[in-house]
Design a protein around this motif. Structure first.
Motif, PDB file in Angstrom:
ATOM      1  N   UNK A 125      -0.173 -31.569 -38.650  1.00 26.58           N
ATOM      2  CA  UNK A 125       0.498 -32.511 -39.619  1.00 26.58           C
ATOM      3  C   UNK A 125       1.247 -31.867 -40.833  1.00 26.58           C
ATOM      4  N   UNK A 126       0.680 -31.062 -41.406  1.00 29.36           N
ATOM      5  CA  UNK A 126       1.329 -30.270 -42.738  1.00 29.36           C
ATOM      6  C   UNK A 126       2.775 -29.485 -42.063  1.00 29.36           C
ATOM      7  N   UNK A 127       2.469 -28.850 -41.226  1.00 26.85           N
ATOM      8  CA  UNK A 127       3.530 -27.995 -40.557  1.00 26.85           C
ATOM      9  C   UNK A 127       4.776 -28.900 -40.026  1.00 26.85           C
ATOM     10  N   UNK A 128       4.286 -30.263 -39.753  1.00 25.34           N
ATOM     11  CA  UNK A 128       5.611 -31.142 -39.251  1.00 25.34           C
ATOM     12  C   UNK A 128       5.970 -31.951 -40.436  1.00 25.34           C
ATOM     13  N   UNK A 129       5.635 -31.669 -41.828  1.00 26.21           N
ATOM     14  CA  UNK A 129       5.907 -32.325 -42.938  1.00 26.21           C
ATOM     15  C   UNK A 129       5.480 -33.486 -43.194  1.00 26.21           C
ATOM     16  N   UNK A 130       4.108 -33.876 -42.814  1.00 25.96           N
ATOM     17  CA  UNK A 130       3.707 -34.891 -42.804  1.00 25.96           C
ATOM     18  C   UNK A 130       2.458 -34.814 -43.722  1.00 25.96           C
ATOM     19  N   UNK A 131       1.561 -35.676 -44.152  1.00 30.05           N
ATOM     20  CA  UNK A 131       0.611 -35.587 -45.025  1.00 30.05           C
ATOM     21  C   UNK A 131      -0.810 -36.264 -44.505  1.00 30.05           C
ATOM     22  N   UNK A 132      -1.669 -35.326 -44.012  1.00 30.31           N
ATOM     23  CA  UNK A 132      -2.823 -35.797 -43.534  1.00 30.31           C
ATOM     24  C   UNK A 132      -3.787 -36.712 -44.422  1.00 30.31           C
ATOM     25  N   UNK A 133      -4.429 -37.516 -43.932  1.00 35.62           N
ATOM     26  CA  UNK A 133      -5.352 -38.423 -44.627  1.00 35.62           C
ATOM     27  C   UNK A 133      -6.598 -37.382 -45.138  1.00 35.62           C
TER      28      UNK A 133
END
Length: 86
Positions: free
Chosen positions: A28-36
């Motif tokens: 998720x981080x690699x894809x630019x997202x923010x994990x819960x």
């Protein structure tokens, strides 16, 4: 409540779930997202509700099986949301 081989198996499964969570978080981080943020076990209503009723190895294993089925269902349902299938 668990001991011996059952406790060893439970620890193995816990380790696998922790590995899966780390892999998903990293992806998720690699894809630019923010994990819960991870929750404590006590923050899950199903665990809080079931814990007092777990009186035997069988109770624990049945509950663990239910949690495993829920986790698998969740993983499968979110896979479609990933654009990179690697």
């Amino acid at each position: 409540l668990l001991s011996g081989a059952l406790l060893d198996a439970a620890k193995l499964f816990l380790g696998q779930h922790e590995e899966h969570a780390k892999i998903l978080t990293d992806y998720i981080k690699k894809g630019g997202g923010t994990p819960v943020a991870a929750k404590k076990a006590t923050e899950y209503p199903a665990i809080a509700k079931a814990a007092p009723g777990l009186k035997s190895d069988t109770d624990v294993l049945r509950f663990a099986l239910m949690l495993e089925a829920e986790a698998a269902s969740t993983y499968i349902s979110v896979l479609a949301n990933f654009s990179d299938k690697n």
